[in-house]
Design a protein around this motif. Sequence first.
Motif, short mmCIF file in Angstrom:
data_model
loop_
_atom_site.label_atom_id
_atom_site.label_comp_id
_atom_site.label_asym_id
_atom_site.label_seq_id
_atom_site.Cartn_x
_atom_site.Cartn_y
_atom_site.Cartn_z
N MET A 116 0.85 -1.20 0.00
CA MET A 116 0.00 0.00 0.00
C MET A 116 0.88 1.25 0.00
SD MET A 116 -2.88 1.24 2.77
CE MET A 116 -3.92 -0.19 2.48
N GLY A 117 0.63 2.17 -0.97
CA GLY A 117 1.42 3.38 -1.08
C GLY A 117 1.17 4.34 0.07
N LEU A 118 2.04 5.34 0.16
CA LEU A 118 1.94 6.32 1.26
C LEU A 118 0.62 7.09 1.19
CD1 LEU A 118 3.19 7.80 3.65
CD2 LEU A 118 4.32 9.33 2.02
N LEU A 119 0.24 7.52 -0.02
CA LEU A 119 -0.99 8.29 -0.18
C LEU A 119 -2.21 7.45 0.21
CD1 LEU A 119 -2.26 10.93 -1.03
CD2 LEU A 119 -2.34 10.09 -3.40
N ALA A 120 -2.20 6.19 -0.20
CA ALA A 120 -3.31 5.30 0.14
C ALA A 120 -3.38 5.07 1.65
CB ALA A 120 -3.15 3.96 -0.59
N ARG A 121 -2.23 4.94 2.27
CA ARG A 121 -2.18 4.76 3.72
C ARG A 121 -2.71 6.00 4.44
NH1 ARG A 121 -2.27 0.84 7.21
NH2 ARG A 121 -0.72 -0.29 5.96
N VAL A 122 -2.33 7.17 3.94
CA VAL A 122 -2.81 8.43 4.54
C VAL A 122 -4.33 8.53 4.41
CG1 VAL A 122 -2.81 10.95 4.31
CG2 VAL A 122 -0.66 9.68 4.23
N ARG A 123 -4.85 8.16 3.24
CA ARG A 123 -6.30 8.20 3.03
C ARG A 123 -7.02 7.24 3.97
NH1 ARG A 123 -6.71 8.22 -3.61
NH2 ARG A 123 -6.19 10.44 -3.92
N LYS A 124 -6.44 6.09 4.19
CA LYS A 124 -7.08 5.09 5.05
C LYS A 124 -7.03 5.50 6.52
CE LYS A 124 -7.02 0.17 6.21
NZ LYS A 124 -6.36 -1.15 5.99
N GLU A 125 -5.92 6.08 6.93
CA GLU A 125 -5.74 6.43 8.35
C GLU A 125 -5.86 7.93 8.60
OE1 GLU A 125 -5.60 4.01 10.32
OE2 GLU A 125 -4.98 2.34 9.03
N TRP A 126 -6.62 8.63 7.77
CA TRP A 126 -6.68 10.09 7.86
C TRP A 126 -7.21 10.57 9.21
CZ3 TRP A 126 -11.04 13.01 8.74
CH2 TRP A 126 -12.27 12.36 8.61
N PHE A 127 -8.11 9.80 9.79
CA PHE A 127 -8.71 10.24 11.04
C PHE A 127 -7.69 10.23 12.18
CE2 PHE A 127 -11.52 9.32 14.82
CZ PHE A 127 -12.01 10.60 14.91
N ILE A 128 -6.91 9.15 12.28
CA ILE A 128 -5.88 9.07 13.33
C ILE A 128 -4.81 10.15 13.10
CG2 ILE A 128 -4.04 7.63 14.30
CD1 ILE A 128 -5.78 5.21 13.78
N ILE A 129 -4.43 10.35 11.83
CA ILE A 129 -3.46 11.40 11.51
C ILE A 129 -4.04 12.76 11.89
CG2 ILE A 129 -2.26 12.58 9.62
CD1 ILE A 129 -2.14 9.85 8.19
N GLY A 130 -5.34 12.94 11.61
CA GLY A 130 -6.01 14.19 11.96
C GLY A 130 -6.01 14.44 13.45
N ILE A 131 -6.20 13.38 14.24
CA ILE A 131 -6.18 13.51 15.70
C ILE A 131 -4.83 14.05 16.17
CG2 ILE A 131 -6.17 12.22 17.88
CD1 ILE A 131 -8.29 10.40 16.71
N VAL A 132 -3.75 13.47 15.64
CA VAL A 132 -2.40 13.91 16.01
C VAL A 132 -2.19 15.38 15.64
CG1 VAL A 132 0.07 13.56 15.60
CG2 VAL A 132 -1.45 11.58 15.78
N LEU A 133 -2.63 15.75 14.44
CA LEU A 133 -2.44 17.12 13.96
C LEU A 133 -3.22 18.14 14.80
CD1 LEU A 133 -2.49 16.62 10.08
CD2 LEU A 133 -0.52 17.02 11.57
N VAL A 134 -4.48 17.81 15.14
CA VAL A 134 -5.27 18.79 15.91
C VAL A 134 -4.74 18.92 17.34
CG1 VAL A 134 -7.35 18.49 14.51
CG2 VAL A 134 -7.06 17.10 16.57
#
Length: 341
Positions: A1-19
Amino acid sequence: MGLLARVRKEWFIIGIVLVILAAKLQPSVGVRGGPLKPEITVAYVAVSLIFFNSGLSLKTEELTSALLHFRLHLFVQSFTLVFFPLVVWLLLKVLALTAINQWLLKGLQTVSCMPPPVSSAVILTKAVGGNEAAAIFNSAFGSFLGIVVTPALLLLFLGSSSSVPFSSIFAQLFMTVVVPLILGQVCRGFLREHLERRKIPFGAISSAVLLMIIYTTFCDTFSNPNIELDPTSLLLVVLIIFFLQLSFMLLTFAFSTRSGSGFSPADTVAIMFCSTHKSLTLGIPMLKIVFEGYEHLSLISVPLLIYHPSQILLGSVLVPTIRRWMTSRQKAMKLSTLQPV
């Protein structure tokens, strides 16, 4: 799975870290009274949007069937408003012998007395694919029940009493939970074919709203000067909170999946989140009402400020694992029904 696909799949967890990082860097933006006005945009608009979105996406027949699932409702409400406070009360009898700040321990007891939240449990249940209708019903019903039960529990365990404005809290809950849900259902009746044809990402919309709630919650946490207390006591309380959450999630999982329980895998998901989550949106106003003028109110509030974001973080991390379990369990059940006798 590519980086972009991984980001799309886990966007919510990434979003939590960013906020959370954004809240740490500039907490004044999302703090109460700040530019975002979370006392309005979160307490009213965001919560209302979540339940309107749920009403719009939820099939009416599913919600109707959820209303009749009495055993599930009894289990959730008994666990969160009876079993949970009693277990914490017994645990605090032991922890009182330690050097942990006594006001933080009292704060843990107040957390146990709180009703279920009106947002996170529903969104996490939906994210997994669990029984969203049951989660909505129990979040709404538990919140209304908590208006009466929570002050009584605080009086019982902590000995504080005050006149609680039930009518104003009830009115706020009615306007932010019940009315948006009904409006969503009414709109769905007119837009059903359009909604089914367009495949609107209701789950993503609710998750994006939850990111805003997480952001403002951490802004309050990072901007609160009273958070700066004994680091050892604070760390121990954080560990205790995660221990309680994991233990209760495992306990509800064990009870709801035992032989003869009568609960489906989707029911189990709703039970796990609704039984173990506690409301910050309702909790903080209730604490301010019941402990008005109390010298140690800020310290008592700290565990609830920690519990709320930690339950969202822990739940979000567990979403993929719980989803895999539920999917595999449902497939196994379907195969067993197809096998010849």
